[in-house]
Design a protein around this motif. Structure first.
Motif, PDB file in Angstrom:
ATOM      1  N   GLU A   1       0.827  -1.210   0.000  1.00  0.00           N
ATOM      2  CA  GLU A   1       0.000   0.000   0.000  1.00  0.00           C
ATOM      3  C   GLU A   1       0.858   1.256   0.000  1.00  0.00           C
ATOM      4  O   GLU A   1       0.482   2.276  -0.595  1.00  0.00           O
ATOM      5  N   LEU A   2       1.995   1.183   0.657  1.00  0.00           N
ATOM      6  CA  LEU A   2       2.862   2.356   0.786  1.00  0.00           C
ATOM      7  C   LEU A   2       3.640   2.665  -0.488  1.00  0.00           C
ATOM      8  O   LEU A   2       3.913   3.836  -0.780  1.00  0.00           O
ATOM      9  N   ILE A   3       3.996   1.642  -1.248  1.00  0.00           N
ATOM     10  CA  ILE A   3       4.810   1.865  -2.447  1.00  0.00           C
ATOM     11  C   ILE A   3       4.153   2.839  -3.427  1.00  0.00           C
ATOM     12  O   ILE A   3       4.776   3.842  -3.810  1.00  0.00           O
ATOM     13  N   PRO A   4       2.907   2.616  -3.855  1.00  0.00           N
ATOM     14  CA  PRO A   4       2.304   3.579  -4.792  1.00  0.00           C
ATOM     15  C   PRO A   4       2.123   4.964  -4.177  1.00  0.00           C
ATOM     16  O   PRO A   4       2.213   5.976  -4.882  1.00  0.00           O
ATOM     17  N   GLU A   5       1.894   5.006  -2.866  1.00  0.00           N
ATOM     18  CA  GLU A   5       1.743   6.291  -2.178  1.00  0.00           C
ATOM     19  C   GLU A   5       3.020   7.117  -2.278  1.00  0.00           C
ATOM     20  O   GLU A   5       2.989   8.318  -2.583  1.00  0.00           O
ATOM     21  N   VAL A   6       4.151   6.484  -2.038  1.00  0.00           N
ATOM     22  CA  VAL A   6       5.439   7.184  -2.100  1.00  0.00           C
ATOM     23  C   VAL A   6       5.836   7.462  -3.548  1.00  0.00           C
ATOM     24  O   VAL A   6       6.386   8.527  -3.855  1.00  0.00           O
ATOM     25  N   LEU A   7       5.548   6.541  -4.449  1.00  0.00           N
ATOM     26  CA  LEU A   7       5.878   6.757  -5.859  1.00  0.00           C
ATOM     27  C   LEU A   7       5.158   7.977  -6.416  1.00  0.00           C
ATOM     28  O   LEU A   7       5.711   8.727  -7.235  1.00  0.00           O
ATOM     29  N   THR A   8       3.942   8.205  -5.970  1.00  0.00           N
ATOM     30  CA  THR A   8       3.186   9.383  -6.407  1.00  0.00           C
ATOM     31  C   THR A   8       3.900  10.659  -5.990  1.00  0.00           C
ATOM     32  O   THR A   8       3.961  11.634  -6.748  1.00  0.00           O
ATOM     33  N   VAL A   9       4.427  10.649  -4.768  1.00  0.00           N
ATOM     34  CA  VAL A   9       5.175  11.808  -4.280  1.00  0.00           C
ATOM     35  C   VAL A   9       6.454  11.985  -5.084  1.00  0.00           C
ATOM     36  O   VAL A   9       6.804  13.102  -5.501  1.00  0.00           O
TER      37      VAL A   9
ATOM     38  N   PHE B   1      13.218  17.669 -11.286  1.00  0.00           N
ATOM     39  CA  PHE B   1      14.671  17.561 -11.458  1.00  0.00           C
ATOM     40  C   PHE B   1      15.083  16.798 -12.717  1.00  0.00           C
ATOM     41  O   PHE B   1      16.270  16.631 -12.982  1.00  0.00           O
ATOM     42  N   GLY B   2      14.096  16.332 -13.469  1.00  0.00           N
ATOM     43  CA  GLY B   2      14.390  15.706 -14.756  1.00  0.00           C
ATOM     44  C   GLY B   2      15.092  14.369 -14.687  1.00  0.00           C
ATOM     45  O   GLY B   2      15.846  14.014 -15.596  1.00  0.00           O
ATOM     46  N   ARG B   3      14.862  13.621 -13.623  1.00  0.00           N
ATOM     47  CA  ARG B   3      15.468  12.293 -13.522  1.00  0.00           C
ATOM     48  C   ARG B   3      14.672  11.412 -12.575  1.00  0.00           C
ATOM     49  O   ARG B   3      13.908  11.902 -11.743  1.00  0.00           O
ATOM     50  N   LYS B   4      14.870  10.118 -12.706  1.00  0.00           N
ATOM     51  CA  LYS B   4      14.172   9.163 -11.869  1.00  0.00           C
ATOM     52  C   LYS B   4      14.771   9.124 -10.470  1.00  0.00           C
ATOM     53  O   LYS B   4      15.959   9.377 -10.276  1.00  0.00           O
ATOM     54  N   ILE B   5      13.936   8.816  -9.483  1.00  0.00           N
ATOM     55  CA  ILE B   5      14.387   8.616  -8.109  1.00  0.00           C
ATOM     56  C   ILE B   5      14.040   7.180  -7.738  1.00  0.00           C
ATOM     57  O   ILE B   5      12.879   6.855  -7.484  1.00  0.00           O
ATOM     58  N   PRO B   6      15.025   6.288  -7.722  1.00  0.00           N
ATOM     59  CA  PRO B   6      14.752   4.876  -7.439  1.00  0.00           C
ATOM     60  C   PRO B   6      14.175   4.677  -6.038  1.00  0.00           C
ATOM     61  O   PRO B   6      14.634   5.309  -5.080  1.00  0.00           O
ATOM     62  N   LEU B   7      13.219   3.784  -5.933  1.00  0.00           N
ATOM     63  CA  LEU B   7      12.620   3.446  -4.645  1.00  0.00           C
ATOM     64  C   LEU B   7      13.017   2.024  -4.264  1.00  0.00           C
ATOM     65  O   LEU B   7      12.802   1.080  -5.029  1.00  0.00           O
ATOM     66  N   PHE B   8      13.619   1.875  -3.088  1.00  0.00           N
ATOM     67  CA  PHE B   8      13.983   0.562  -2.559  1.00  0.00           C
ATOM     68  C   PHE B   8      13.030   0.223  -1.419  1.00  0.00           C
ATOM     69  O   PHE B   8      12.923   0.982  -0.447  1.00  0.00           O
ATOM     70  N   ALA B   9      12.325  -0.887  -1.539  1.00  0.00           N
ATOM     71  CA  ALA B   9      11.342  -1.298  -0.541  1.00  0.00           C
ATOM     72  C   ALA B   9      11.997  -2.171   0.524  1.00  0.00           C
ATOM     73  O   ALA B   9      12.829  -3.037   0.210  1.00  0.00           O
TER      74      ALA B   9
END
Length: 370
Positions: free
Chosen positions: A188-196, A204-212
Motif C-alpha cells: 500500500e505504501l509503495i504507490p503512495e510514495v511513488l506518487t510523491v 529535477f528531470g530524472r528518476k528517483i529509485p525506490l527501494f522497498a
C-alpha cells in the motif's frame, strides 16, 4: 525505468539490492564489503561503530569516527571495487553530522539516513560527492522531506528507502498501529510514495529509485514489490545469518533459535517504537521498570541518563558480543525464517538467479561452504 537503471549501473550497482544498516556493530566492513563484492550495495551502520576501540568508554566520539574511517577503508578492500558502499546514519544520534562528513571524506558512495527526517542532509554532502537517500515510512514524510530539500538546497534524493511495518529495529509507525496490524502494508505504501516521487522526478528531470524494505526475504518477495513499482529492495535480517556478518557467532545463533512468537514491539530510548526479541533484558525491564545506565557514551540527542529506562548502547553492544542476559536484539518480522548461517554470495545468487555468477576467490570455495 531504463534511464533510472542505467544511472545506477553507471555508478557500479549491478544488483538492485541494499543490505540494510544494523547497529551496533552488526553491519560493519565485513558484511558491507562482502555484499558490495556481489555487485549490490553494502551498508555500514555508524551507530557506535567504535565500540571495539580501546578508548571507546573514555572518548566515544573520537573512537567512533576513527573506527568509521577504518571500516570504510576495509570494506572498500573487501569489495574489490565492485558494487557500492554506503553508511546508515541515524538522525537521532549526536554524531550524525560528524559521521556523515567523515564518510564523505573517505569516499563513501552513498549516505542513507533515517530515525528522524534528515532535513539538512544536503548541507553535509556536497553534490556529486556521494548519493543521498532518506529512509521514509509514508508518502507524507517523503513529501515533507523532499519539498524541504528542493526549496532550501535545490537538491533531491538520489534514491529513497521505504521501510514498511515488518522491518526490524526502529520503525516509523505508531507502536499501536504495528501491534494491531493497522499500519499500511508495504504494497500500500509503495504507490503512495511513488506518487510523491513523481513530482520531484519531473522537477529535477530524472528518476528517483525506490527501494522497498521490511518483510523481504525471497526472490518472490522482490518480484512482488518490483511489480508494485519499487526499483529494488533493502534487506537486513536475512544477512544476520551470514558468515560475513560482523556480529558474534553467539548473536547469530541466539536469533536463529527464535521464532515470530519471540518478537515484540518495544519503546526505544531513541524515541521510536522498534521490533526486537523478547530477551532477558527486556523481561527484566518489564519487571523493574528501569535498568539505570552504568555509563553514558553520549549517543542519542534526547537521552537523559538520569531518567532513561535503559542504555540502548550498552544493550546493543551486549547483544552483538553475544551477551544474551543484557542484550537488546533487533529483528525484522521474518525472524523465524532465519535458520542457518550461509555466505553472502549464496544469498545473493539465490535471490537473483538470472544474474551473472558472482566470482569466488581462488582457494576459498571450501571455506564458503556450510
Amino acid at each position: 525505468m531504463n534511464q533510472l537503471k542505467n544511472c545506477l549501473e553507471n555508478r557500479g550497482l549491478e544488483i538492485p539490492l541494499i543490505q540494510g544498516g544494523m547497529g551496533v556493530g552488526v553491519s560493519l566492513s565485513g558484511l558491507a564489503g562482502a555484499v558490495a563484492k556481489t555487485g549490490a550495495m553494502g551498508c555500514i551502520s555508524t551507530a557506535d561503530c567504535g565500540y571495539r576501540e580501546e578508548d571507546f568508554r573514555r572518548s566515544p566520539e573520537e573512537a567512533n569516527l576513527r573506527a568509521l574511517r577504518k571500516e570504510i577503508r576495509r570494506a572498500r578492500e573487501l569489495s574489490e571495487g565492485r558494487g557500492l558502499l554506503s553508511i546508515n546514519a541515524m538522525v537521532a544520534t549526536r554524531q550524525w553530522e560528524d559521521a556523515i562528513k567523515v564518510a564523505v571524506e573517505e569516499g563513501i558512495d552513498a549516505v542513507i539516513s533515517g530515525a528522524g527526517l534528515p532535513l539538512s542532509l544536503p548541507e553535509l554532502v556536497p553534490e556529486g560527492k556521494a548519493l543521498i537517500a532518506p529512509i521514509v515510512s509514508s508518502g507524507r514524510a517523503a513529501k515533507v522531506l523532499l519539498k524541504t530539500w528542493s526549496q532550501k538546497y535545490q537538491r533531491t534524493a538520489d534514491f529513497v528507502v521505504l521501510e514498511g511495518p515488518l522491518a526490524g529495529g526502529h520503525l516509523g509507525f505508531k507502536a499501536i498501529e504495528v501491534e494491531e496490524g493497522k499500519a499500511k502494508s508495504l504494497e500500500e505504501l509503495i504507490p503512495e510514495v511513488l506518487t510523491v516521487l513523481q513530482s520531484f522526478e519531473e522537477e529535477f528531470g530524472r528518476k528517483i529509485p525506490l527501494f522497498a524494505a521490511g518483510g523481504i526475504w525471497t526472490g518472490e518477495d522482490i518480484v512482488r514489490v518490483q511489480e508494485a513499482g519499487a526499483y529494488g529492495v533493502q534487506m537486513a535480517t536475512r544477512f544476520i545469518g551470514t558468515e560475513e556478518c560482523d556480529a558474534s557467532t553467539a548473536y547469530k545463533e541466539y536469533l536463529i533459535s527464535k521464532t515470530a512468537n519471540d518478537l515484540a514491539i518495544i519503546h526505544s530510548p531513541v524515541g521510536m517504537p522498534g521490533r526486537a526479541v523478547k530477551s532477558p533484558m527486556l523481561e527484566k525491564l518489564g519487571e523493574t521498570g528501569r535498568i539505570p545506565p552504568k555509563h553514558c557514551s553520549r549517543c542519542i540527542h534526547s537521552c537523559d541518563p538520569g531518567s532513561v529506562k535503559y542504555c540502548i548502547t550498552h544493550a546493543l553492544i551486549s547483544a552483538v558480543e553475544g551477551n544474551v542476559e543484557e542484550g537488546l536484539f533487533f529483528s525484522g518480522a521474518n525472524l523465524e525464517k532465519l535458520r542457518e548461517i550461509v555466505s553472502v554470495r549464496e544469498i545473493v545468487e539465490e535471490l537473483f538467479p538470472g544474474k551473472e555468477k558472482i566470482p569466488v576467490p581462488e582457494g576459498t570455495e571450501d571455506i564458503l561452504k556450510v
